[in-house]
Scaffold this motif. Structure first.
Motif, PDB file in Angstrom:
ATOM      1  N   TRP A 269     -15.425 -30.574   0.887  1.00 45.82           N
ATOM      2  CA  TRP A 269     -16.305 -29.437   0.563  1.00 45.82           C
ATOM      3  C   TRP A 269     -17.759 -29.862   0.383  1.00 45.82           C
ATOM      4  O   TRP A 269     -18.650 -29.011   0.328  1.00 45.82           O
TER       5      TRP A 269
ATOM      6  N   ARG B  57     -19.081 -31.788   2.586  1.00 47.72           N
ATOM      7  CA  ARG B  57     -19.435 -32.224   3.940  1.00 47.72           C
ATOM      8  C   ARG B  57     -19.729 -31.013   4.832  1.00 47.72           C
ATOM      9  O   ARG B  57     -20.016 -29.924   4.334  1.00 47.72           O
ATOM     10  N   GLU B  58     -19.622 -31.196   6.146  1.00 44.24           N
ATOM     11  CA  GLU B  58     -19.956 -30.123   7.082  1.00 44.24           C
ATOM     12  C   GLU B  58     -19.066 -28.887   6.840  1.00 44.24           C
ATOM     13  O   GLU B  58     -17.905 -29.011   6.464  1.00 44.24           O
ATOM     14  N   ARG B  59     -19.617 -27.735   7.177  1.00 46.57           N
ATOM     15  CA  ARG B  59     -18.909 -26.477   6.953  1.00 46.57           C
ATOM     16  C   ARG B  59     -17.546 -26.443   7.647  1.00 46.57           C
ATOM     17  O   ARG B  59     -16.585 -25.878   7.110  1.00 46.57           O
ATOM     18  N   PHE B  60     -17.457 -27.083   8.843  1.00 39.01           N
ATOM     19  CA  PHE B  60     -16.197 -26.990   9.587  1.00 39.01           C
ATOM     20  C   PHE B  60     -15.053 -27.708   8.886  1.00 39.01           C
ATOM     21  O   PHE B  60     -13.885 -27.508   9.230  1.00 39.01           O
ATOM     22  N   ARG B  61     -15.361 -28.516   7.868  1.00 38.09           N
ATOM     23  CA  ARG B  61     -14.296 -29.211   7.130  1.00 38.09           C
ATOM     24  C   ARG B  61     -13.869 -28.455   5.869  1.00 38.09           C
ATOM     25  O   ARG B  61     -13.054 -28.941   5.095  1.00 38.09           O
ATOM     26  N   HIS B  62     -14.417 -27.307   5.641  1.00 42.01           N
ATOM     27  CA  HIS B  62     -14.176 -26.646   4.358  1.00 42.01           C
ATOM     28  C   HIS B  62     -12.850 -25.901   4.277  1.00 42.01           C
ATOM     29  O   HIS B  62     -12.405 -25.567   3.177  1.00 42.01           O
TER      30      HIS B  62
END
Ligand code: DQA
Length: 151
Positions: free
Chosen positions: A105, A107-112
């Motif tokens: 969370w 990190r980049e949005r796509f990892r959320h």
């Protein structure tokens, strides 16, 4: 003998060399040893499986469905859209814990978002390799009272 499935997804076989500033310097072998040490108190063993492809991970879950007391799962990037991994885990009855070394969370949005997290017994995020130890301890707790679990 009770067995815990330690399942690691793509790019986790090169832990220790892979972006150590993000994932730390522990290797997968170090993590396997740490989990084995945690569960040894109950006489459990670890079946460690790492694959870079989703189909192989699905096959491993099928093979271990009836023969493991629980699982620790780091899906790697398959957290984002690993729908067949998600469906395989839906058919895996024992408790299992999702682990991420990094704080996804932060990190980049796509990892959320994780497609598997809603099915997990719990999730450990951002504590590095120590997170696997915590997941192992959680399984010991969750399996209390089951065959092979603590009394
Ligand atoms: C990871 C986080 C994922 O976003 C990434 O794709 C990984 C590793 C972790 O353990 O922090 O491969 O699962």
């Amino acid at each position: 003998m009770s067995v815990v499935l330690l399942l690691n997804g793509p790019n986790l076989g090169i832990l220790g060399q892979r972006e150590p500033e993000v994932y730390g310097t522990d290797t997968l072998a170090d993590i396997e040893a740490a989990v084995a040490e945690e569960v040894r108190v109950r006489g459990w063993e670890v079946a460690s499986v790492q694959h870079d492809s989703e189909g192989d991970l699905v096959g491993a879950i099928h093979r271990h469905r009836g023969s493991t007391v629980g699982a620790i799962v780091n899906p790697g990037a398959l957290m984002i859209a690993g729908w067949s991994l998600r469906d395989a885990l839906a058919s895996y009855a024992p408790p299992w814990v999702e682990v991420h070394l990094s704080n996804v969370w932060a990190r980049e949005r796509f990892r959320h978002d994780s497609v598997i997290a809603p099915l997990a017994s719990g999730v450990v995020v951002g504590l590095g390799a120590f997170g696997y130890r915590l997941a192992a301890r959680a399984l010991l707790h969750l399996c209390a009272g089951t065959p092979g679990g603590p009394s």
